[in-house]
Design a protein around this motif. Structure first.
Motif, PDB file in Angstrom:
ATOM      1  N   ASN A  54       0.804  -1.219   0.000  1.00  0.00           N
ATOM      2  CA  ASN A  54       0.000   0.000   0.000  1.00  0.00           C
ATOM      3  C   ASN A  54       0.845   1.281   0.000  1.00  0.00           C
ATOM      4  OD1 ASN A  54      -2.633   0.947  -0.360  1.00  0.00           O
ATOM      5  ND2 ASN A  54      -2.761   1.549   1.795  1.00  0.00           N
ATOM      6  N   GLU A  55       2.110   1.182  -0.419  1.00  0.00           N
ATOM      7  CA  GLU A  55       2.953   2.372  -0.546  1.00  0.00           C
ATOM      8  C   GLU A  55       2.685   3.012  -1.909  1.00  0.00           C
ATOM      9  OE1 GLU A  55       7.095   1.139   1.570  1.00  0.00           O
ATOM     10  OE2 GLU A  55       6.584   0.089  -0.299  1.00  0.00           O
ATOM     11  N   THR A  56       2.667   4.330  -1.937  1.00  0.00           N
ATOM     12  CA  THR A  56       2.510   5.048  -3.198  1.00  0.00           C
ATOM     13  C   THR A  56       3.840   5.002  -3.930  1.00  0.00           C
ATOM     14  OG1 THR A  56       0.839   6.471  -2.200  1.00  0.00           O
ATOM     15  CG2 THR A  56       1.855   7.257  -4.230  1.00  0.00           C
ATOM     16  N   VAL A  57       3.840   4.427  -5.117  1.00  0.00           N
ATOM     17  CA  VAL A  57       5.092   4.217  -5.852  1.00  0.00           C
ATOM     18  C   VAL A  57       5.158   4.996  -7.160  1.00  0.00           C
ATOM     19  CG1 VAL A  57       5.441   1.951  -4.794  1.00  0.00           C
ATOM     20  CG2 VAL A  57       4.274   2.123  -7.014  1.00  0.00           C
ATOM     21  N   GLY A  58       4.045   5.585  -7.580  1.00  0.00           N
ATOM     22  CA  GLY A  58       4.050   6.330  -8.825  1.00  0.00           C
ATOM     23  C   GLY A  58       2.779   7.121  -9.010  1.00  0.00           C
ATOM     24  N   PHE A  59       2.815   8.005 -10.003  1.00  0.00           N
ATOM     25  CA  PHE A  59       1.636   8.794 -10.338  1.00  0.00           C
ATOM     26  C   PHE A  59       1.675   9.162 -11.813  1.00  0.00           C
ATOM     27  CE2 PHE A  59       4.665  12.191  -9.718  1.00  0.00           C
ATOM     28  CZ  PHE A  59       4.304  13.149 -10.650  1.00  0.00           C
ATOM     29  N   ALA A  60       0.506   9.503 -12.327  1.00  0.00           N
ATOM     30  CA  ALA A  60       0.376  10.084 -13.664  1.00  0.00           C
ATOM     31  C   ALA A  60      -0.675  11.171 -13.571  1.00  0.00           C
ATOM     32  CB  ALA A  60      -0.034   9.042 -14.692  1.00  0.00           C
ATOM     33  N   GLU A  61      -0.384  12.307 -14.179  1.00  0.00           N
ATOM     34  CA  GLU A  61      -1.316  13.427 -14.220  1.00  0.00           C
ATOM     35  C   GLU A  61      -1.631  13.733 -15.672  1.00  0.00           C
ATOM     36  OE1 GLU A  61       0.580  15.582 -10.277  1.00  0.00           O
ATOM     37  OE2 GLU A  61       0.736  16.597 -12.201  1.00  0.00           O
ATOM     38  N   ALA A  62      -2.890  14.058 -15.949  1.00  0.00           N
ATOM     39  CA  ALA A  62      -3.298  14.365 -17.311  1.00  0.00           C
ATOM     40  C   ALA A  62      -4.368  15.444 -17.307  1.00  0.00           C
ATOM     41  CB  ALA A  62      -3.831  13.110 -17.999  1.00  0.00           C
TER      42      ALA A  62
END
Length: 147
Positions: A54-62
């Motif tokens: 449950n660790e945040t490992v990435g993101f994408a923004e659009a």
């Protein structure tokens, strides 16, 4: 696991943004995230990737861009504003999952083109975009003249 980012994701998301765009402060990132991606606008979205712990490992923004997007002929164009996966979590398909989530969001809003950009010297980003199915359309250098 890929989910739309919410207010509960702000701190880990801001940390990842700071890793991608270190020239801005955490405060700047938090403010921009709130203004652009957590504002209930249908013009922007952010997705968060989590690992089994449950660790945040990435993101994408659009965003949806209604102005001209280089190499595209439709409007609005789905535009990948940023994508980042922690170095330790790369090469596991996370960026592809994030990009697919963004693409599905754009398609659901009627987009038929998906744009993005990268700095000329960022060959790692060029390789990622190619691996994700993007094709290069043009190269550009921006200029500025103070008045």
């Amino acid at each position: 696991m890929i989910e739309i980012a919410t207010k509960k994701d702000v701190e880990p998301w801001a940390q990842l943004r700071a890793a991608l765009w270190p020239h801005h402060s955490l405060e700047h990132h938090r403010a921009e995230m709130g203004r652009a991606y957590l504002s209930e606008s249908e013009q922007a979205v952010a997705f968060i990737a989590r690992n089994p712990a449950n660790e945040t490992v990435g993101f994408a923004e659009a965003t949806l861009r209604h102005d001209y997007v280089n190499g595209c002929s439709s409007s609005p164009v789905l535009f990948l504003e940023g994508i980042y996966v922690r170095p330790v979590d790369r090469r596991k398909g996370i960026a592809r999952l994030l990009c697919n989530a963004v693409a599905d969001w754009g398609k659901s809003l009627g987009c038929i083109e998906f744009g993005s950009d990268a700095l000329l010297e960022n060959s790692a980003s060029h390789a990622l975009h190619t691996a994700l199915g993007f094709e290069e359309t043009q190269r550009v250098v921006f200029f500025r003249k103070p008045l």
